[in-house]
Design a protein around this motif. Structure first.
Motif, PDB file in Angstrom:
ATOM      1  N   ASN A  81     -11.028-116.177   0.269  1.00 60.54           N
ATOM      2  CA  ASN A  81     -10.915-115.389  -0.496  1.00 60.54           C
ATOM      3  C   ASN A  81     -11.329-115.647  -2.121  1.00 60.54           C
ATOM      4  OD1 ASN A  81      -9.343-113.598   1.048  1.00 60.54           O
ATOM      5  ND2 ASN A  81      -7.157-114.498   0.615  1.00 60.54           N
ATOM      6  N   TYR A  82     -11.237-117.010  -2.452  1.00 61.33           N
ATOM      7  CA  TYR A  82     -11.796-117.178  -3.599  1.00 61.33           C
ATOM      8  C   TYR A  82     -13.297-117.313  -3.432  1.00 61.33           C
ATOM      9  CZ  TYR A  82      -7.590-119.899  -5.228  1.00 61.33           C
ATOM     10  OH  TYR A  82      -6.306-120.194  -5.924  1.00 61.33           O
ATOM     11  N   PHE A  83     -13.914-117.520  -2.433  1.00 59.36           N
ATOM     12  CA  PHE A  83     -15.250-117.316  -2.363  1.00 59.36           C
ATOM     13  C   PHE A  83     -15.781-115.859  -2.496  1.00 59.36           C
ATOM     14  CE2 PHE A  83     -19.454-116.852  -0.095  1.00 59.36           C
ATOM     15  CZ  PHE A  83     -20.209-118.026  -0.458  1.00 59.36           C
ATOM     16  N   GLU A  84     -15.176-115.035  -1.900  1.00 65.03           N
ATOM     17  CA  GLU A  84     -15.279-113.644  -2.017  1.00 65.03           C
ATOM     18  C   GLU A  84     -15.347-113.367  -3.382  1.00 65.03           C
ATOM     19  OE1 GLU A  84     -12.836-111.632   0.941  1.00 65.03           O
ATOM     20  OE2 GLU A  84     -14.197-112.288   2.504  1.00 65.03           O
ATOM     21  N   LYS A  85     -14.291-113.890  -4.244  1.00 59.63           N
ATOM     22  CA  LYS A  85     -14.079-113.394  -5.534  1.00 59.63           C
ATOM     23  C   LYS A  85     -15.112-113.971  -6.265  1.00 59.63           C
ATOM     24  CE  LYS A  85     -10.327-113.381  -9.152  1.00 59.63           C
ATOM     25  NZ  LYS A  85      -8.882-113.898  -9.299  1.00 59.63           N
ATOM     26  N   ALA A  86     -15.357-115.254  -6.051  1.00 60.78           N
ATOM     27  CA  ALA A  86     -16.558-115.968  -6.877  1.00 60.78           C
ATOM     28  C   ALA A  86     -18.097-115.229  -6.751  1.00 60.78           C
ATOM     29  CB  ALA A  86     -16.838-117.620  -6.307  1.00 60.78           C
ATOM     30  N   GLU A  87     -18.004-114.710  -5.517  1.00 65.09           N
ATOM     31  CA  GLU A  87     -19.550-113.687  -5.247  1.00 65.09           C
ATOM     32  C   GLU A  87     -19.448-112.417  -6.073  1.00 65.09           C
ATOM     33  OE1 GLU A  87     -21.598-114.228  -0.994  1.00 65.09           O
ATOM     34  OE2 GLU A  87     -19.569-113.120  -0.890  1.00 65.09           O
ATOM     35  N   LYS A  88     -18.336-111.915  -6.446  1.00 67.84           N
ATOM     36  CA  LYS A  88     -18.144-110.712  -7.222  1.00 67.84           C
ATOM     37  C   LYS A  88     -18.594-110.800  -8.764  1.00 67.84           C
ATOM     38  CE  LYS A  88     -15.065-108.256  -3.996  1.00 67.84           C
ATOM     39  NZ  LYS A  88     -14.019-107.999  -3.422  1.00 67.84           N
ATOM     40  N   MET A  89     -18.370-112.242  -9.198  1.00 68.49           N
ATOM     41  CA  MET A  89     -18.023-112.534 -10.515  1.00 68.49           C
ATOM     42  C   MET A  89     -19.705-112.783 -10.786  1.00 68.49           C
ATOM     43  SD  MET A  89     -15.198-115.322 -10.630  1.00 68.49           S
ATOM     44  CE  MET A  89     -15.668-116.174 -11.935  1.00 68.49           C
ATOM     45  N   SER A  90     -20.085-112.744 -11.956  1.00 68.73           N
ATOM     46  CA  SER A  90     -21.480-112.840 -12.856  1.00 68.73           C
ATOM     47  C   SER A  90     -21.592-114.316 -12.853  1.00 68.73           C
ATOM     48  CB  SER A  90     -21.759-112.373 -14.007  1.00 68.73           C
ATOM     49  OG  SER A  90     -20.841-112.936 -14.885  1.00 68.73           O
ATOM     50  N   GLY A  91     -22.985-114.697 -12.442  1.00 67.38           N
ATOM     51  CA  GLY A  91     -23.264-115.915 -12.274  1.00 67.38           C
ATOM     52  C   GLY A  91     -23.604-116.760 -10.895  1.00 67.38           C
ATOM     53  N   MET A  92     -23.460-117.767 -10.771  1.00 65.18           N
ATOM     54  CA  MET A  92     -23.789-118.331  -9.579  1.00 65.18           C
ATOM     55  C   MET A  92     -22.412-118.481  -8.808  1.00 65.18           C
ATOM     56  SD  MET A  92     -26.636-121.563 -10.519  1.00 65.18           S
ATOM     57  CE  MET A  92     -27.017-121.910  -8.912  1.00 65.18           C
ATOM     58  N   SER A  93     -22.495-118.287  -7.416  1.00 67.08           N
ATOM     59  CA  SER A  93     -21.211-118.153  -6.585  1.00 67.08           C
ATOM     60  C   SER A  93     -20.526-119.445  -6.407  1.00 67.08           C
ATOM     61  CB  SER A  93     -21.650-117.645  -5.231  1.00 67.08           C
ATOM     62  OG  SER A  93     -22.213-116.499  -5.342  1.00 67.08           O
ATOM     63  N   GLY A  94     -21.678-120.545  -6.328  1.00 67.61           N
ATOM     64  CA  GLY A  94     -20.846-121.812  -6.129  1.00 67.61           C
ATOM     65  C   GLY A  94     -20.220-122.534  -7.198  1.00 67.61           C
ATOM     66  N   GLU A  95     -20.617-122.226  -8.433  1.00 64.54           N
ATOM     67  CA  GLU A  95     -20.178-122.678  -9.685  1.00 64.54           C
ATOM     68  C   GLU A  95     -18.791-122.089  -9.581  1.00 64.54           C
ATOM     69  OE1 GLU A  95     -22.986-122.840 -13.011  1.00 64.54           O
ATOM     70  OE2 GLU A  95     -24.347-124.198 -11.898  1.00 64.54           O
ATOM     71  N   ASN A  96     -19.038-120.628  -9.398  1.00 59.57           N
ATOM     72  CA  ASN A  96     -17.714-119.674  -9.775  1.00 59.57           C
ATOM     73  C   ASN A  96     -16.598-120.029  -9.073  1.00 59.57           C
ATOM     74  OD1 ASN A  96     -19.078-118.084 -11.696  1.00 59.57           O
ATOM     75  ND2 ASN A  96     -19.679-116.470 -10.356  1.00 59.57           N
ATOM     76  N   LEU A  97     -17.163-120.491  -7.763  1.00 62.85           N
ATOM     77  CA  LEU A  97     -15.893-121.010  -6.794  1.00 62.85           C
ATOM     78  C   LEU A  97     -15.218-122.164  -7.383  1.00 62.85           C
ATOM     79  CD1 LEU A  97     -14.582-120.933  -3.844  1.00 62.85           C
ATOM     80  CD2 LEU A  97     -16.529-122.500  -3.096  1.00 62.85           C
ATOM     81  N   MET A  98     -16.006-123.073  -7.872  1.00 64.14           N
ATOM     82  CA  MET A  98     -15.458-124.741  -8.163  1.00 64.14           C
ATOM     83  C   MET A  98     -14.581-124.108  -9.459  1.00 64.14           C
ATOM     84  SD  MET A  98     -16.246-126.395  -6.082  1.00 64.14           S
ATOM     85  CE  MET A  98     -15.537-127.731  -6.846  1.00 64.14           C
TER      86      MET A  98
END
Length: 197
Positions: free
Chosen positions: A65-82
């Motif tokens: 769920n965190y990963f899916e949320k990170a993908e929807k945010m602007s910027g890089m998915s990996g960084e958003n996840l962390m």
């Protein structure tokens, strides 16, 4: 609730991870059985995901769920996840030095010892925001538990995005963390590659 009961040092060995990142001061003298074996690309990606899940104490479904949320945010998915994982309330309590390990921080939050902006929050996955004030409730501040915790975490460096007032068991989130200042040894790009298959 599902709980990961794998012995910490054993798990750290299998993930090639220093127990220091979990707040554990013990060292394992044993070598991992997989040392020296070449790992496949998938194996490396999977290990990075397991490492992130283990460090932050998150199980598979919430992690996804965190990963899916990170993908929807602007910027890089990996960084958003962390950044999302770092913003968890139990992690912030650990980072402020009010708990020896993230597991203990989770328990402290669960037991309603933590106030966010003056309100009791007992959800470890609660995402903090810039400007939030996190403190241990008044009733718990004088307990011997927190004196022992503060003695144990006295030398721990508080990240620059947090401001910790140890005497009053209070902390302020100055701003949200960036990937550069998150000191977790995880290659988030491998996690992104794993989930994008």
């Amino acid at each position: 609730m599902a709980i990961n009961r794998v012995p910490v040092l054993k798990r750290c060995r299998s993930l090639d991870l220093d127990p220091f990142y979990l707040g554990v001061n013990k060292k394992s003298n044993r070598k991992s059985r997989n040392a020296g074996k070449k790992m496949s690309e998938y194996g490396l990606q999977l290990r990075e995901k397991q490492k992130a899940k283990f460090i932050y104490g998150v199980l598979e479904k919430p992690f996804r769920n965190y990963f899916e949320k990170a993908e929807k945010m602007s910027g890089m998915s990996g960084e958003n996840l962390m950044i999302l994982l770092e913003r968890r309330l139990d992690n912030v309590v650990f980072r402020l030095g009010f708990a020896r390990t993230r597991k203990e921080a989770r328990q402290i939050v669960d037991h309603k010892h933590v106030l966010v902006n003056g309100k009791c929050v007992n959800i470890p996955s609660y995402l903090i925001k810039a400007g939030d004030v996190i403190e241990i409730r008044e009733k718990s501040k004088d307990s011997t538990r927190y004196k022992e915790i503060l003695d144990a975490t006295a030398g721990r460096v508080v990240p620059e995005w947090l401001d910790s007032d140890v005497e009053n068991l209070k902390g302020v989130v100055k701003n949200l963390p960036t990937r550069e200042i998150i000191d977790v040894p995880v290659n988030e790009m491998l996690i992104v590659e794993l989930y994008s298959k």
